[in-house]
Design a protein around this motif. Structure first.
Motif, PDB file in Angstrom:
ATOM      1  N   TRP A  25       6.971   8.483 -15.261  1.00  0.00           N
ATOM      2  CA  TRP A  25       7.455   7.195 -15.753  1.00  0.00           C
ATOM      3  C   TRP A  25       8.450   6.562 -14.785  1.00  0.00           C
ATOM      4  CZ3 TRP A  25       4.957   4.278 -18.937  1.00  0.00           C
ATOM      5  CH2 TRP A  25       4.058   4.870 -19.830  1.00  0.00           C
ATOM      6  N   VAL A  26       9.306   7.375 -14.186  1.00  0.00           N
ATOM      7  CA  VAL A  26      10.223   6.850 -13.161  1.00  0.00           C
ATOM      8  C   VAL A  26       9.415   6.312 -11.985  1.00  0.00           C
ATOM      9  CG1 VAL A  26      11.972   7.520 -11.442  1.00  0.00           C
ATOM     10  CG2 VAL A  26      12.216   8.240 -13.821  1.00  0.00           C
ATOM     11  N   ASN A  27       8.401   7.071 -11.579  1.00  0.00           N
ATOM     12  CA  ASN A  27       7.530   6.635 -10.492  1.00  0.00           C
ATOM     13  C   ASN A  27       6.866   5.296 -10.821  1.00  0.00           C
ATOM     14  OD1 ASN A  27       4.383   6.698  -9.686  1.00  0.00           O
ATOM     15  ND2 ASN A  27       5.655   7.391  -7.980  1.00  0.00           N
ATOM     16  N   GLY A  28       6.393   5.163 -12.032  1.00  0.00           N
ATOM     17  CA  GLY A  28       5.765   3.910 -12.444  1.00  0.00           C
ATOM     18  C   GLY A  28       6.733   2.745 -12.368  1.00  0.00           C
ATOM     19  N   GLU A  73      13.839   0.275  -1.353  1.00  0.00           N
ATOM     20  CA  GLU A  73      13.367   0.844  -2.622  1.00  0.00           C
ATOM     21  C   GLU A  73      12.200   1.794  -2.395  1.00  0.00           C
ATOM     22  OE1 GLU A  73      10.964   1.038  -6.313  1.00  0.00           O
ATOM     23  OE2 GLU A  73      10.409   0.404  -4.306  1.00  0.00           O
ATOM     24  N   SER A  74      11.377   1.540  -1.384  1.00  0.00           N
ATOM     25  CA  SER A  74      10.192   2.363  -1.147  1.00  0.00           C
ATOM     26  C   SER A  74      10.543   3.812  -0.814  1.00  0.00           C
ATOM     27  CB  SER A  74       9.318   1.752  -0.051  1.00  0.00           C
ATOM     28  OG  SER A  74       9.975   1.761   1.199  1.00  0.00           O
ATOM     29  N   VAL A  75      11.729   4.043  -0.299  1.00  0.00           N
ATOM     30  CA  VAL A  75      12.165   5.417  -0.045  1.00  0.00           C
ATOM     31  C   VAL A  75      12.242   6.185  -1.365  1.00  0.00           C
ATOM     32  CG1 VAL A  75      14.063   6.855   0.817  1.00  0.00           C
ATOM     33  CG2 VAL A  75      13.393   4.769   2.058  1.00  0.00           C
ATOM     34  N   PHE A  76      12.764   5.548  -2.399  1.00  0.00           N
ATOM     35  CA  PHE A  76      12.850   6.189  -3.709  1.00  0.00           C
ATOM     36  C   PHE A  76      11.466   6.381  -4.318  1.00  0.00           C
ATOM     37  CE2 PHE A  76      16.962   4.154  -3.036  1.00  0.00           C
ATOM     38  CZ  PHE A  76      17.798   5.252  -3.201  1.00  0.00           C
ATOM     39  N   LEU A  77      10.585   5.409  -4.096  1.00  0.00           N
ATOM     40  CA  LEU A  77       9.201   5.553  -4.559  1.00  0.00           C
ATOM     41  C   LEU A  77       8.549   6.761  -3.891  1.00  0.00           C
ATOM     42  CD1 LEU A  77       6.725   4.529  -6.119  1.00  0.00           C
ATOM     43  CD2 LEU A  77       6.267   2.974  -4.206  1.00  0.00           C
ATOM     44  N   TRP A  78       8.707   6.890  -2.581  1.00  0.00           N
ATOM     45  CA  TRP A  78       8.137   8.019  -1.841  1.00  0.00           C
ATOM     46  C   TRP A  78       8.693   9.337  -2.368  1.00  0.00           C
ATOM     47  CZ3 TRP A  78       9.558  12.101   1.251  1.00  0.00           C
ATOM     48  CH2 TRP A  78       8.566  12.650   2.058  1.00  0.00           C
ATOM     49  N   LEU A  79      10.017   9.379  -2.581  1.00  0.00           N
ATOM     50  CA  LEU A  79      10.643  10.602  -3.103  1.00  0.00           C
ATOM     51  C   LEU A  79      10.122  10.947  -4.495  1.00  0.00           C
ATOM     52  CD1 LEU A  79      14.308  10.095  -1.862  1.00  0.00           C
ATOM     53  CD2 LEU A  79      12.665  11.837  -1.068  1.00  0.00           C
ATOM     54  N   SER A  80       9.844   9.927  -5.308  1.00  0.00           N
ATOM     55  CA  SER A  80       9.321  10.199  -6.653  1.00  0.00           C
ATOM     56  C   SER A  80       7.914  10.800  -6.583  1.00  0.00           C
ATOM     57  CB  SER A  80       9.330   8.934  -7.521  1.00  0.00           C
ATOM     58  OG  SER A  80       8.307   8.025  -7.151  1.00  0.00           O
ATOM     59  N   VAL A  81       7.107  10.322  -5.652  1.00  0.00           N
ATOM     60  CA  VAL A  81       5.758  10.894  -5.483  1.00  0.00           C
ATOM     61  C   VAL A  81       5.878  12.341  -5.008  1.00  0.00           C
ATOM     62  CG1 VAL A  81       3.538  10.709  -4.289  1.00  0.00           C
ATOM     63  CG2 VAL A  81       4.740   8.630  -5.005  1.00  0.00           C
ATOM     64  N   TYR A 128      -1.606   9.673  -2.705  1.00  0.00           N
ATOM     65  CA  TYR A 128      -0.523   8.790  -3.110  1.00  0.00           C
ATOM     66  C   TYR A 128       0.632   8.892  -2.106  1.00  0.00           C
ATOM     67  CZ  TYR A 128       2.332   6.397  -6.757  1.00  0.00           C
ATOM     68  OH  TYR A 128       3.096   5.519  -7.479  1.00  0.00           O
ATOM     69  N   LEU A 129       0.998  10.116  -1.758  1.00  0.00           N
ATOM     70  CA  LEU A 129       2.084  10.314  -0.807  1.00  0.00           C
ATOM     71  C   LEU A 129       1.734   9.716   0.555  1.00  0.00           C
ATOM     72  CD1 LEU A 129       4.904  11.653  -0.725  1.00  0.00           C
ATOM     73  CD2 LEU A 129       3.788  13.648   0.268  1.00  0.00           C
ATOM     74  N   ILE A 130       0.514   9.923   0.993  1.00  0.00           N
ATOM     75  CA  ILE A 130       0.071   9.371   2.275  1.00  0.00           C
ATOM     76  C   ILE A 130       0.081   7.841   2.224  1.00  0.00           C
ATOM     77  CG2 ILE A 130      -1.921   9.130   3.821  1.00  0.00           C
ATOM     78  CD1 ILE A 130      -2.579  12.100   3.060  1.00  0.00           C
ATOM     79  N   TRP A 131      -0.444   7.283   1.129  1.00  0.00           N
ATOM     80  CA  TRP A 131      -0.511   5.826   1.022  1.00  0.00           C
ATOM     81  C   TRP A 131       0.873   5.186   0.978  1.00  0.00           C
ATOM     82  CZ3 TRP A 131      -3.182   2.030   2.464  1.00  0.00           C
ATOM     83  CH2 TRP A 131      -2.950   0.762   1.959  1.00  0.00           C
ATOM     84  N   VAL A 132       1.802   5.793   0.249  1.00  0.00           N
ATOM     85  CA  VAL A 132       3.154   5.232   0.204  1.00  0.00           C
ATOM     86  C   VAL A 132       3.804   5.351   1.587  1.00  0.00           C
ATOM     87  CG1 VAL A 132       5.464   5.449  -0.820  1.00  0.00           C
ATOM     88  CG2 VAL A 132       3.447   5.538  -2.282  1.00  0.00           C
ATOM     89  N   SER A 133       3.502   6.407   2.319  1.00  0.00           N
ATOM     90  CA  SER A 133       4.003   6.539   3.693  1.00  0.00           C
ATOM     91  C   SER A 133       3.467   5.409   4.565  1.00  0.00           C
ATOM     92  CB  SER A 133       3.595   7.894   4.283  1.00  0.00           C
ATOM     93  OG  SER A 133       4.123   8.952   3.528  1.00  0.00           O
ATOM     94  N   ILE A 134       2.191   5.120   4.442  1.00  0.00           N
ATOM     95  CA  ILE A 134       1.586   4.008   5.185  1.00  0.00           C
ATOM     96  C   ILE A 134       2.202   2.682   4.740  1.00  0.00           C
ATOM     97  CG2 ILE A 134      -0.570   2.702   5.497  1.00  0.00           C
ATOM     98  CD1 ILE A 134      -2.014   5.485   5.297  1.00  0.00           C
TER      99      ILE A 134
END
Length: 156
Positions: A80-83, A105-113, A134-140
């Motif tokens: 839910w935090v990730n969402g 903010e995307s750093v926190f998204l990546w950490l949540s994944v 998901y982790l790869i895509w958020v990294s990209i």
């Protein structure tokens, strides 16, 4: 079985719908200078759909691999935090037109994944691999976001 699928299904639909509603590909977005390597806009829907399906499968499958309520509760909170972070990224980038803020903010998204992947890995290394795209895509996406900020900043 069905009961265990309801929450991940609601999560996936909620994030997809709210993220989609927050995404505005209007004149401001069209005017951005884009990195040469950015995938076409039409690719983002199928990519995110695949990620949400794989994430939902990992979530449901993990629920069947353990009865540890602490881990299951942690996993529910993490998803839910990730969402929320996923939706917030779209709001910052598209609605507020602040790719610079969304980059932070995307750093926190990546950490949540990563946290989800590692939590699932404790239960099922096999199903944790479902989170890898998901982790790869958020990294990209972070790299794309960075390049967009570099090409277009500063933002006001």
């Amino acid at each position: 079985m069905i009961k265990r699928m309801v929450v991940p299904l609601i999560w996936g639909l909620t994030v997809a719908i709210l993220g989609g509603l927050s995404t505005d590909l209007g004149p401001w977005y069209q005017a951005l200078k884009e990195p040469f390597w950015k995938p076409p806009d039409i690719a983002f829907g199928p990519i995110w759909s695949t990620i949400f399906i794989l994430s939902g499968v990992a979530w449901v499958a993990t629920k069947h691999c353990t009865s540890d309520l602490v881990i299951l509760s942690r996993l529910n909170i993490l998803f839910w935090v990730n969402g929320l972070l996923n939706i917030l990224w779209s709001i910052l980038y598209f609605r507020f037109q602040r790719p610079d803020w969304s980059l932070y903010e995307s750093v926190f998204l990546w950490l949540s994944v990563l946290a989800i992947l590692l939590t699932i890995r404790k239960i099922s290394p096999k199903y944790s691999l479902y989170m890898l795209p998901y982790l790869i895509w958020v990294s990209i996406a972070i790299a794309l976001n960075w390049d967009t900020v570099q090409l277009n900043g500063p933002f006001n």
